[in-house]
Write a protein that holds these residues in place. Sequence first.
Motif, PDB file in Angstrom:
ATOM      1  N   VAL A  88       0.808  -1.211   0.000  1.00  0.00           N
ATOM      2  CA  VAL A  88       0.000   0.000   0.000  1.00  0.00           C
ATOM      3  C   VAL A  88       0.845   1.267   0.000  1.00  0.00           C
ATOM      4  CG1 VAL A  88      -2.028  -1.037   1.072  1.00  0.00           C
ATOM      5  CG2 VAL A  88      -0.211  -0.113   2.521  1.00  0.00           C
ATOM      6  N   ARG A 147       0.992  15.035   4.381  1.00  0.00           N
ATOM      7  CA  ARG A 147       1.531  14.595   3.089  1.00  0.00           C
ATOM      8  C   ARG A 147       1.107  13.163   2.796  1.00  0.00           C
ATOM      9  NH1 ARG A 147       6.230  17.395   4.656  1.00  0.00           N
ATOM     10  NH2 ARG A 147       6.989  15.485   5.618  1.00  0.00           N
ATOM     11  N   GLU A 148       1.115  12.343   3.829  1.00  0.00           N
ATOM     12  CA  GLU A 148       0.746  10.945   3.624  1.00  0.00           C
ATOM     13  C   GLU A 148      -0.704  10.832   3.170  1.00  0.00           C
ATOM     14  OE1 GLU A 148       2.617   8.237   6.007  1.00  0.00           O
ATOM     15  OE2 GLU A 148       1.076   6.680   5.946  1.00  0.00           O
ATOM     16  N   ILE A 149      -1.572  11.590   3.810  1.00  0.00           N
ATOM     17  CA  ILE A 149      -2.985  11.569   3.423  1.00  0.00           C
ATOM     18  C   ILE A 149      -3.145  12.055   1.985  1.00  0.00           C
ATOM     19  CG2 ILE A 149      -5.209  12.700   3.834  1.00  0.00           C
ATOM     20  CD1 ILE A 149      -4.467  12.599   6.863  1.00  0.00           C
ATOM     21  N   ALA A 150      -2.483  13.171   1.673  1.00  0.00           N
ATOM     22  CA  ALA A 150      -2.591  13.715   0.325  1.00  0.00           C
ATOM     23  C   ALA A 150      -2.069  12.719  -0.709  1.00  0.00           C
ATOM     24  CB  ALA A 150      -1.818  15.032   0.230  1.00  0.00           C
ATOM     25  N   ASP A 152      -1.850   9.386  -0.456  1.00  0.00           N
ATOM     26  CA  ASP A 152      -2.742   8.241  -0.580  1.00  0.00           C
ATOM     27  C   ASP A 152      -3.923   8.570  -1.482  1.00  0.00           C
ATOM     28  OD1 ASP A 152      -1.080   6.862   1.053  1.00  0.00           O
ATOM     29  OD2 ASP A 152      -2.428   6.760   2.772  1.00  0.00           O
ATOM     30  N   ARG A 153      -4.391   9.807  -1.397  1.00  0.00           N
ATOM     31  CA  ARG A 153      -5.510  10.226  -2.243  1.00  0.00           C
ATOM     32  C   ARG A 153      -5.094  10.225  -3.705  1.00  0.00           C
ATOM     33  NH1 ARG A 153      -8.361  13.561   1.446  1.00  0.00           N
ATOM     34  NH2 ARG A 153      -8.992  12.082   3.040  1.00  0.00           N
ATOM     35  N   GLU A 154      -3.877  10.683  -3.960  1.00  0.00           N
ATOM     36  CA  GLU A 154      -3.385  10.677  -5.345  1.00  0.00           C
ATOM     37  C   GLU A 154      -3.293   9.246  -5.857  1.00  0.00           C
ATOM     38  OE1 GLU A 154      -1.053  13.321  -7.031  1.00  0.00           O
ATOM     39  OE2 GLU A 154      -1.928  14.920  -5.829  1.00  0.00           O
ATOM     40  N   SER A 155      -2.892   8.348  -4.984  1.00  0.00           N
ATOM     41  CA  SER A 155      -2.788   6.944  -5.388  1.00  0.00           C
ATOM     42  C   SER A 155      -4.162   6.400  -5.753  1.00  0.00           C
ATOM     43  CB  SER A 155      -2.196   6.106  -4.252  1.00  0.00           C
ATOM     44  OG  SER A 155      -0.886   6.525  -3.964  1.00  0.00           O
ATOM     45  N   MET A 156      -5.130   6.664  -4.891  1.00  0.00           N
ATOM     46  CA  MET A 156      -6.504   6.226  -5.159  1.00  0.00           C
ATOM     47  C   MET A 156      -6.940   6.726  -6.524  1.00  0.00           C
ATOM     48  SD  MET A 156      -8.988   6.623  -1.882  1.00  0.00           S
ATOM     49  CE  MET A 156     -10.350   6.464  -3.044  1.00  0.00           C
ATOM     50  N   MET A 157      -6.598   7.949  -6.773  1.00  0.00           N
ATOM     51  CA  MET A 157      -7.010   8.574  -8.017  1.00  0.00           C
ATOM     52  C   MET A 157      -6.376   7.887  -9.209  1.00  0.00           C
ATOM     53  SD  MET A 157      -7.672  12.373  -8.353  1.00  0.00           S
ATOM     54  CE  MET A 157      -8.329  13.047  -9.849  1.00  0.00           C
TER      55      MET A 157
ATOM     56  N   GLN B  86     -12.268  13.003  -9.023  1.00  0.00           N
ATOM     57  CA  GLN B  86     -12.698  11.804  -8.307  1.00  0.00           C
ATOM     58  C   GLN B  86     -13.163  12.065  -6.897  1.00  0.00           C
ATOM     59  OE1 GLN B  86      -9.942   8.698  -7.507  1.00  0.00           O
ATOM     60  NE2 GLN B  86     -11.597   7.259  -7.126  1.00  0.00           N
ATOM     61  N   MET B 156      -7.713   1.678  -0.808  1.00  0.00           N
ATOM     62  CA  MET B 156      -6.772   1.279  -1.864  1.00  0.00           C
ATOM     63  C   MET B 156      -6.828  -0.222  -2.070  1.00  0.00           C
ATOM     64  SD  MET B 156      -3.116   3.172  -1.578  1.00  0.00           S
ATOM     65  CE  MET B 156      -2.491   1.871  -2.661  1.00  0.00           C
TER      66      MET B 156
END
Lengths: 256, 256
Positions: A88, A147-150, A152-157, B86, B156
Amino acid sequence: MNPLHLQAPAPRPAAFLHQAGVPSSMEVGDPIGSRLRRLREQLDPVRRVVHAGETIFQAGERFAHLHVVNAGLFKLINTSADGREQVVGFKFRGDWIGFDGIADGRHKSDAVAMDTSEVWVLPYEQLLARSVQQPGLLGELHAAMSREIAHDRESMMALCTLPADARVADFLRYWAESLAMRGMRTDEIALRLTRAEIGNYLGMTLESVSRALSKLVRAGVIAFCSKGRRDVRIPDVEALGRFVQRYLVPASATLQ
Amino acid sequence: MNPLHLQAPAPRPAAFLHQAGVPSSMEVGDPIGSRLRRLREQLDPVRRVVHAGETIFQAGERFAHLHVVNAGLFKLINTSADGREQVVGFKFRGDWIGFDGIADGRHKSDAVAMDTSEVWVLPYEQLLARSVQQPGLLGELHAAMSREIAHDRESMMALCTLPADARVADFLRYWAESLAMRGMRTDEIALRLTRAEIGNYLGMTLESVSRALSKLVRAGVIAFCSKGRRDVRIPDVEALGRFVQRYLVPASATLQ
DNA sequence: CGTTCGATTGAGGAAGATCAATTAATGTGG
DNA sequence: CCACATTAATTGATCTTCCTCAATCGAACG
């Protein structure tokens, strides 16, 4: 009109130019190095060396420490209740590890070293106590979580909106950018990951990863270095971004 | 052996029983209510009412406040540099909103109310100042960020390891669980989301969502309430979990 | 009461998964 | 150092899932 807004919101402000990863308290040149230097001065942390394949903690263990990567590289692996397993995230020099354990006192993932690595061990309670005295320290902690939250969101995207080939290209871009941000060579990178791991992280099979890489080679965006297909040569990181874009022109894609 | 570990790590500890969402400082009965009560006592925050479709902030705006949902419901929408859009999350009563803006002082998403809602506005600097005096407050903040990170990882994982039908089932389960955790009815739920939005969040088309829901109806796991197909009746939330599991038996799936 | 928007359902097609065979790199014991 | 075993990567053929396109239906609204 934008189909995701129930009603049309006010127009987007002009200052809409962001991309993940640009740190806030930026010292020109080496933001991550200086971040680490400050941390070391403020906390004088215990160092712990971890060899490739070893974990700093595993899911389910009691959470007591946060860790900061000072050298090397880690992958985070989640396991669902029914046994599904997934990479992840990856953690590079300067990244913090272990936030997901704060909430209920148990780690939620395995943190596996991908190379001989060094982490700094920060006892969470002690960190809190020091943060209260040194507001800069607290700011650093919060910025890292943010930064981690941001990210992870980019990854989801990426997972949701990009086709497989573009996802692989985007992954390489992310990796190269992570290295560049740490002052490391970015034209030739050693991934230290199998195709299966990359595929697992990106939600596709190892065959699809292999095909995507071959396609990127054919497109001239990457090349493999000498012996082995593990090390990737990226003459131009920007070209990877353009490759991703090319996939979005057809279905220009606001959604639907 | 586990293909994701370069070398076999030590055996997993026995206390390996976690699933997202179980809050840490748990008062039996209503953990979220008591969390909110404590916050109100400690901060006496400004309240702000937001109507369906309005935003509390948009991506790109300066970050200055965190928000806590006291009533209603929000969706978070990310937009990539190239215009992909998204839904990256939902926020229910008791959830915090805005963490992704801390790192570099700019919000990364739009926070859109899905219903008439009330948020508490917490000026970030003031919150920090108070947190230094009241360690419980700081703990609350960190726990909220930690939960968000843990939850994003679970998302994720669902995106990467579950087929479309199971993802929809898992989404309904998550939604019902979120309501249950807040003491709300869970047998009949109003989603207030279009199929397009659900699909966008889950990385599939609206048609696939529709088909998945029809399949769940045929399987007897859910039903639509009287008029309209927006409100879902879930006689047994556990059954949704079992439905997800059923998809995993064939490819039991540690990976590969 | 017609218009519009959302949802459903079907038919056909494409992206990616699966299965399988081959090749390349890595490691092992003789 | 080499033969052999092992693991990773590539590539092709086929199949499945999900997407795309299109038609229809239902609900909500002016």
